[in-house]
Design a protein around this motif. Structure first.
Motif, PDB file in Angstrom:
ATOM      1  N   ILE A   1       0.777  -1.158  -0.042  1.00 42.19           N
ATOM      2  CA  ILE A   1      -0.193  -0.085   0.084  1.00 42.19           C
ATOM      3  C   ILE A   1       0.932   1.109  -0.035  1.00 42.19           C
ATOM      4  CG2 ILE A   1      -1.672   1.250   1.153  1.00 42.19           C
ATOM      5  CD1 ILE A   1      -2.680  -1.384   2.505  1.00 42.19           C
ATOM      6  N   THR A   2       0.677   2.052  -1.144  1.00 40.73           N
ATOM      7  CA  THR A   2       1.307   3.296  -1.088  1.00 40.73           C
ATOM      8  C   THR A   2       0.626   4.649  -0.814  1.00 40.73           C
ATOM      9  OG1 THR A   2       1.232   3.515  -3.666  1.00 40.73           O
ATOM     10  CG2 THR A   2       3.180   2.310  -2.567  1.00 40.73           C
ATOM     11  N   ASN A   3       1.218   5.655  -0.470  1.00 39.83           N
ATOM     12  CA  ASN A   3       0.441   7.010  -0.393  1.00 39.83           C
ATOM     13  C   ASN A   3       1.569   8.077  -0.443  1.00 39.83           C
ATOM     14  OD1 ASN A   3       1.284   6.968   2.223  1.00 39.83           O
ATOM     15  ND2 ASN A   3      -0.761   6.825   3.024  1.00 39.83           N
ATOM     16  N   LYS A   4       0.957   9.271  -0.022  1.00 38.54           N
ATOM     17  CA  LYS A   4       1.741  10.688   0.011  1.00 38.54           C
ATOM     18  C   LYS A   4       2.836  10.679  -0.883  1.00 38.54           C
ATOM     19  CE  LYS A   4       1.741  10.464   4.975  1.00 38.54           C
ATOM     20  NZ  LYS A   4       2.197  10.397   6.121  1.00 38.54           N
ATOM     21  N   ASP A   5       2.328  10.783  -2.338  1.00 40.82           N
ATOM     22  CA  ASP A   5       2.995  11.044  -3.748  1.00 40.82           C
ATOM     23  C   ASP A   5       3.861  10.261  -3.928  1.00 40.82           C
ATOM     24  OD1 ASP A   5       1.380  13.221  -4.140  1.00 40.82           O
ATOM     25  OD2 ASP A   5       2.363  14.596  -2.863  1.00 40.82           O
ATOM     26  N   PHE A   6       3.892   8.681  -3.846  1.00 39.11           N
ATOM     27  CA  PHE A   6       4.782   7.691  -3.971  1.00 39.11           C
ATOM     28  C   PHE A   6       5.058   7.626  -5.575  1.00 39.11           C
ATOM     29  CE2 PHE A   6       5.111   3.533  -5.827  1.00 39.11           C
ATOM     30  CZ  PHE A   6       6.077   2.915  -5.175  1.00 39.11           C
TER      31      PHE A   6
ATOM     32  N   VAL B   1       1.610  15.268  -7.203  1.00 40.05           N
ATOM     33  CA  VAL B   1       1.847  16.308  -6.093  1.00 40.05           C
ATOM     34  C   VAL B   1       0.170  16.341  -5.595  1.00 40.05           C
ATOM     35  CG1 VAL B   1       1.809  18.719  -5.517  1.00 40.05           C
ATOM     36  CG2 VAL B   1       3.396  17.652  -7.141  1.00 40.05           C
ATOM     37  N   SER B   2      -0.020  16.033  -4.454  1.00 42.70           N
ATOM     38  CA  SER B   2      -1.500  16.043  -3.995  1.00 42.70           C
ATOM     39  C   SER B   2      -1.720  17.221  -3.215  1.00 42.70           C
ATOM     40  CB  SER B   2      -1.363  14.946  -2.883  1.00 42.70           C
ATOM     41  OG  SER B   2      -1.233  13.749  -3.214  1.00 42.70           O
ATOM     42  N   PRO B   3      -2.953  17.836  -3.071  1.00 43.44           N
ATOM     43  CA  PRO B   3      -3.579  18.778  -2.374  1.00 43.44           C
ATOM     44  C   PRO B   3      -3.198  18.498  -0.694  1.00 43.44           C
ATOM     45  CG  PRO B   3      -5.345  17.523  -3.144  1.00 43.44           C
ATOM     46  CD  PRO B   3      -4.179  16.755  -3.617  1.00 43.44           C
ATOM     47  N   ARG B   4      -3.325  19.526  -0.120  1.00 38.59           N
ATOM     48  CA  ARG B   4      -2.893  19.471   1.276  1.00 38.59           C
ATOM     49  C   ARG B   4      -4.224  18.735   1.994  1.00 38.59           C
ATOM     50  NH1 ARG B   4      -4.698  22.408   5.742  1.00 38.59           N
ATOM     51  NH2 ARG B   4      -3.465  22.826   7.516  1.00 38.59           N
ATOM     52  N   LYS B   5      -3.963  17.818   2.905  1.00 39.36           N
ATOM     53  CA  LYS B   5      -5.023  16.903   3.529  1.00 39.36           C
ATOM     54  C   LYS B   5      -5.314  15.900   2.640  1.00 39.36           C
ATOM     55  CE  LYS B   5      -6.816  20.019   6.758  1.00 39.36           C
ATOM     56  NZ  LYS B   5      -8.293  20.698   7.425  1.00 39.36           N
TER      57      LYS B   5
ATOM     58  N   THR C   1      -4.450  12.580  -0.480  1.00 42.67           N
ATOM     59  CA  THR C   1      -3.325  11.731  -1.203  1.00 42.67           C
ATOM     60  C   THR C   1      -3.978  10.634  -1.789  1.00 42.67           C
ATOM     61  OG1 THR C   1      -1.321  10.418  -0.728  1.00 42.67           O
ATOM     62  CG2 THR C   1      -2.989  10.008   0.851  1.00 42.67           C
ATOM     63  N   ARG C   2      -3.394  10.089  -3.098  1.00 40.89           N
ATOM     64  CA  ARG C   2      -3.506   9.137  -3.696  1.00 40.89           C
ATOM     65  C   ARG C   2      -2.842   7.773  -3.062  1.00 40.89           C
ATOM     66  NH1 ARG C   2      -2.150  10.009  -8.904  1.00 40.89           N
ATOM     67  NH2 ARG C   2      -4.154  10.897  -9.347  1.00 40.89           N
ATOM     68  N   PHE C   3      -3.955   6.713  -2.869  1.00 42.13           N
ATOM     69  CA  PHE C   3      -3.588   5.428  -2.265  1.00 42.13           C
ATOM     70  C   PHE C   3      -3.325   4.501  -3.539  1.00 42.13           C
ATOM     71  CE2 PHE C   3      -5.135   7.311   1.604  1.00 42.13           C
ATOM     72  CZ  PHE C   3      -4.176   6.692   2.636  1.00 42.13           C
ATOM     73  N   GLY C   4      -2.245   3.578  -3.419  1.00 42.96           N
ATOM     74  CA  GLY C   4      -2.219   2.832  -4.556  1.00 42.96           C
ATOM     75  C   GLY C   4      -1.735   1.330  -3.651  1.00 42.96           C
ATOM     76  N   THR C   5      -2.388   0.296  -4.422  1.00 43.73           N
ATOM     77  CA  THR C   5      -2.037  -1.087  -3.857  1.00 43.73           C
ATOM     78  C   THR C   5      -1.378  -1.994  -4.816  1.00 43.73           C
ATOM     79  OG1 THR C   5      -4.187  -1.953  -4.229  1.00 43.73           O
ATOM     80  CG2 THR C   5      -3.914  -0.911  -2.121  1.00 43.73           C
ATOM     81  N   SER C   6      -1.014  -3.201  -4.574  1.00 46.32           N
ATOM     82  CA  SER C   6      -0.595  -4.174  -5.447  1.00 46.32           C
ATOM     83  C   SER C   6      -0.586  -5.394  -4.558  1.00 46.32           C
ATOM     84  CB  SER C   6       0.917  -3.885  -6.254  1.00 46.32           C
ATOM     85  OG  SER C   6       1.816  -4.123  -5.315  1.00 46.32           O
ATOM     86  N   VAL C   7      -1.182  -6.486  -5.234  1.00 45.14           N
ATOM     87  CA  VAL C   7      -1.148  -7.696  -4.711  1.00 45.14           C
ATOM     88  C   VAL C   7      -0.512  -8.663  -5.688  1.00 45.14           C
ATOM     89  CG1 VAL C   7      -2.976  -9.586  -3.947  1.00 45.14           C
ATOM     90  CG2 VAL C   7      -3.457  -7.081  -3.594  1.00 45.14           C
ATOM     91  N   GLN C   8       0.490  -9.305  -4.928  1.00 41.13           N
ATOM     92  CA  GLN C   8       1.144 -10.320  -5.613  1.00 41.13           C
ATOM     93  C   GLN C   8       1.746 -11.577  -5.235  1.00 41.13           C
ATOM     94  OE1 GLN C   8       3.217  -6.187  -6.049  1.00 41.13           O
ATOM     95  NE2 GLN C   8       4.434  -7.051  -7.689  1.00 41.13           N
ATOM     96  N   ILE C   9       2.140 -12.551  -5.752  1.00 38.01           N
ATOM     97  CA  ILE C   9       3.002 -13.609  -5.244  1.00 38.01           C
ATOM     98  C   ILE C   9       4.340 -13.586  -5.830  1.00 38.01           C
ATOM     99  CG2 ILE C   9       2.958 -16.230  -5.298  1.00 38.01           C
ATOM    100  CD1 ILE C   9      -0.006 -16.122  -6.190  1.00 38.01           C
ATOM    101  N   THR C  10       5.248 -13.243  -4.744  1.00 36.42           N
ATOM    102  CA  THR C  10       6.612 -12.806  -5.052  1.00 36.42           C
ATOM    103  C   THR C  10       7.315 -14.406  -5.127  1.00 36.42           C
ATOM    104  OG1 THR C  10       7.213 -12.951  -2.752  1.00 36.42           O
ATOM    105  CG2 THR C  10       6.565 -10.923  -3.918  1.00 36.42           C
TER     106      THR C  10
END
Length: 141
Positions: free
Chosen positions: A26-31, A112-116, A118-127
């Motif tokens: 799970i990523t956020n804060k302008d990953f 670049v996200s607005p104040r307050k 963020t875009r969240f992103g996810t990835s689901v994988q079998i490593t």
């Protein structure tokens, strides 16, 4: 989580009764990241993207109709070899994507996200490392 039922990692060749993945990112804060291919055990990966709003009074991230992808500048998901990108700014709500993480070079571009918000992103994988660990566990019986 998508079903990866054709994966043979269960003892004695028995079929999977439920979906399995050993990596949820799970990523956020302008990953952002670099152009890469994943080191996964199977070809496909799966993910969701959405915009969250930080409620400072409650100290948690929430969904809020006033914040959506068009307010986050950049952050496209690019399949580099094909010159194809998911332009989130043209999307609304939850965005769901399958991609060939192991086969195709891909990247999340800077945003670049607005104040307050963020875009969240996810990835689901079998490593590969997760599969090796499961095989080692299976063989230790």
């Amino acid at each position: 989580i998508p079903s990866f039922a054709d994966l043979e990692l269960w003892a004695a060749g028995e079929e999977a009764t439920s979906p399995f993945a050993n990596s949820l990112t799970i990523t956020n804060k302008d990953f952002s990241n670099y152009v890469h291919r994943d080191r996964d055990a199977i070809d496909i990966a799966y993910g969701w993207w959405w915009v969250g709003f930080r409620d400072n009074k409650r100290q948690r991230w929430e969904l809020n109709d006033d914040y959506d992808h068009d307010q986050v500048k950049g952050g496209e998901f690019l399949l580099a070899e094909y010159g194809v990108a998911v332009d989130f700014s043209r999307m609304k709500g939850l965005v769901e994507i399958f991609w060939r993480g192991k086969k195709d070079y891909h990247v999340t571009l800077a945003s670049v996200s607005p104040r307050k918000a963020t875009r969240f992103g996810t990835s689901v994988q079998i490593t590969q490392s997760g599969l090796r660990g499961m095989k080692a566990l299976e063989q230790s019986d």
